[in-house]
Design a protein around this motif. Structure first.
Motif, PDB file in Angstrom:
ATOM      1  N   ALA A 176      39.110  27.663  45.768  1.00 26.19           N
ATOM      2  CA  ALA A 176      38.670  28.438  46.930  1.00 26.19           C
ATOM      3  C   ALA A 176      37.150  28.414  47.044  1.00 26.19           C
ATOM      4  CB  ALA A 176      39.183  29.874  46.828  1.00 26.19           C
ATOM      5  N   LEU A 177      36.476  28.630  45.932  1.00 27.93           N
ATOM      6  CA  LEU A 177      35.012  28.686  45.936  1.00 27.93           C
ATOM      7  C   LEU A 177      34.385  27.341  46.297  1.00 27.93           C
ATOM      8  CD1 LEU A 177      34.551  30.914  42.772  1.00 27.93           C
ATOM      9  CD2 LEU A 177      34.003  31.565  45.139  1.00 27.93           C
ATOM     10  N   ASP A 233      30.197  27.394  51.505  1.00 28.78           N
ATOM     11  CA  ASP A 233      28.800  27.023  51.277  1.00 28.78           C
ATOM     12  C   ASP A 233      28.043  28.201  50.664  1.00 28.78           C
ATOM     13  OD1 ASP A 233      27.983  28.768  53.396  1.00 28.78           O
ATOM     14  OD2 ASP A 233      28.126  27.134  54.862  1.00 28.78           O
ATOM     15  N   ASP A 234      26.769  27.984  50.363  1.00 26.76           N
ATOM     16  CA  ASP A 234      25.983  29.016  49.690  1.00 26.76           C
ATOM     17  C   ASP A 234      25.833  30.280  50.528  1.00 26.76           C
ATOM     18  OD1 ASP A 234      25.740  27.287  47.578  1.00 26.76           O
ATOM     19  OD2 ASP A 234      23.607  26.857  47.887  1.00 26.76           O
ATOM     20  N   ALA A 235      25.648  30.132  51.832  1.00 25.91           N
ATOM     21  CA  ALA A 235      25.522  31.319  52.692  1.00 25.91           C
ATOM     22  C   ALA A 235      26.813  32.129  52.656  1.00 25.91           C
ATOM     23  CB  ALA A 235      25.171  30.910  54.116  1.00 25.91           C
ATOM     24  N   LEU A 266      31.580  36.995  47.731  1.00 27.13           N
ATOM     25  CA  LEU A 266      32.148  36.142  46.697  1.00 27.13           C
ATOM     26  C   LEU A 266      31.220  36.109  45.488  1.00 27.13           C
ATOM     27  CD1 LEU A 266      33.431  33.364  49.066  1.00 27.13           C
ATOM     28  CD2 LEU A 266      34.864  34.839  47.643  1.00 27.13           C
ATOM     29  N   GLY A 267      29.922  36.079  45.734  1.00 28.09           N
ATOM     30  CA  GLY A 267      28.957  36.091  44.634  1.00 28.09           C
ATOM     31  C   GLY A 267      29.099  37.320  43.761  1.00 28.09           C
ATOM     32  N   VAL A 268      29.284  38.474  44.384  1.00 33.93           N
ATOM     33  CA  VAL A 268      29.469  39.714  43.620  1.00 33.93           C
ATOM     34  C   VAL A 268      30.773  39.652  42.823  1.00 33.93           C
ATOM     35  CG1 VAL A 268      29.997  42.180  43.857  1.00 33.93           C
ATOM     36  CG2 VAL A 268      28.033  41.207  45.043  1.00 33.93           C
ATOM     37  N   LEU A 269      31.841  39.160  43.431  1.00 33.93           N
ATOM     38  CA  LEU A 269      33.113  39.066  42.712  1.00 33.93           C
ATOM     39  C   LEU A 269      32.995  38.131  41.509  1.00 33.93           C
ATOM     40  CD1 LEU A 269      35.486  38.947  45.794  1.00 33.93           C
ATOM     41  CD2 LEU A 269      35.325  40.804  44.122  1.00 33.93           C
ATOM     42  N   LEU A 292      36.335  33.178  55.460  1.00 34.80           N
ATOM     43  CA  LEU A 292      35.025  32.607  55.781  1.00 34.80           C
ATOM     44  C   LEU A 292      35.116  31.146  56.213  1.00 34.80           C
ATOM     45  CD1 LEU A 292      32.979  34.252  52.898  1.00 34.80           C
ATOM     46  CD2 LEU A 292      32.862  34.833  55.340  1.00 34.80           C
ATOM     47  N   CYS A 293      36.079  30.409  55.691  1.00 39.52           N
ATOM     48  CA  CYS A 293      36.243  28.997  56.061  1.00 39.52           C
ATOM     49  C   CYS A 293      36.891  28.830  57.430  1.00 39.52           C
ATOM     50  CB  CYS A 293      37.096  28.270  55.024  1.00 39.52           C
ATOM     51  SG  CYS A 293      36.221  27.895  53.512  1.00 39.52           S
ATOM     52  N   GLY A 294      37.719  29.793  57.810  1.00 42.60           N
ATOM     53  CA  GLY A 294      38.404  29.683  59.097  1.00 42.60           C
ATOM     54  C   GLY A 294      39.298  28.454  59.143  1.00 42.60           C
TER      55      GLY A 294
END
Length: 172
Positions: free
Chosen positions: A21-22, A26-28, A41-44, A148-150
């Motif tokens: 999934a990750l 992208d980074d944003a 996602l970064g926090v998770l 987020l990917c849609g």
């Protein structure tokens, strides 16, 4: 042995789902929180890395809640928290888990105890507790990455509407 090996397999499947999934974002998107009360996602990733490292380092000899752990800080992205540094901590945390689980002996599985926040658990209880916790967060990671990917999202399992074709192929 069966509980140990099946737990290890399930942890590996969880990590693979989260990793796949990750890889699609992208980074944003990695650092995007969908609202003020939601985790990015970064926090998770940061939280799970902290938990993995704390729980599985010296699994049977120290409390799984290490005094050095800053759990509250895991929910804050700081300037030094790049995607690379967080993913490195993620990999280190999972490596710690896999090393600890694979090293469990049959005697430890039946007679060992693990302490988490002062509470004693059988090894099986501790495995189940952590599996539930990580499954919860991996589900969040997959859901958020998919959101987020849609339309660009690539299914991690059988895509919608393709169950019959999958079943026919796998059963033949």
């Amino acid at each position: 042995e069966e509980v140990r090996s099946s737990s290890e397999r399930e942890f590996r499947r969880m990590k693979l789902s989260a990793d796949r999934a990750l890889e699609q974002i992208d980074d944003a998107q990695f650092f995007h929180a969908i609202d003020l009360e939601s985790n990015s996602l970064g926090v998770l990733v940061k939280h799970m890395a902290g938990n993995l490292s704390s729980r599985w380092r010296n699994f049977l000899t120290e409390d799984g809640e290490k005094p050095s752990r800053d759990r509250d800080g895991e929910f804050v992205i700081r300037s030094e928290d790049t995607r690379d540094t967080l993913m490195s901590a993620w990999e280190d945390g999972w490596a710690t888990l896999f090393e600890a689980v694979s090293a469990l002996t049959p005697e430890q599985m039946t007679e060992g105890t693990a302490v988490i926040r002062g509470e004693h658990h059988t090894v099986t209880e501790a495995l189940h507790r952590q599996m539930s916790h990580y499954g919860y967060h991996v589900g969040q990671i997959v859901f958020l990455a998919k959101h987020l990917c849609g339309e660009a999202w690539q299914s991690l399992s059988i895509p919608r509407g393709q169950s019959s074709a999958f079943n026919e192929k796998s059963l033949s």
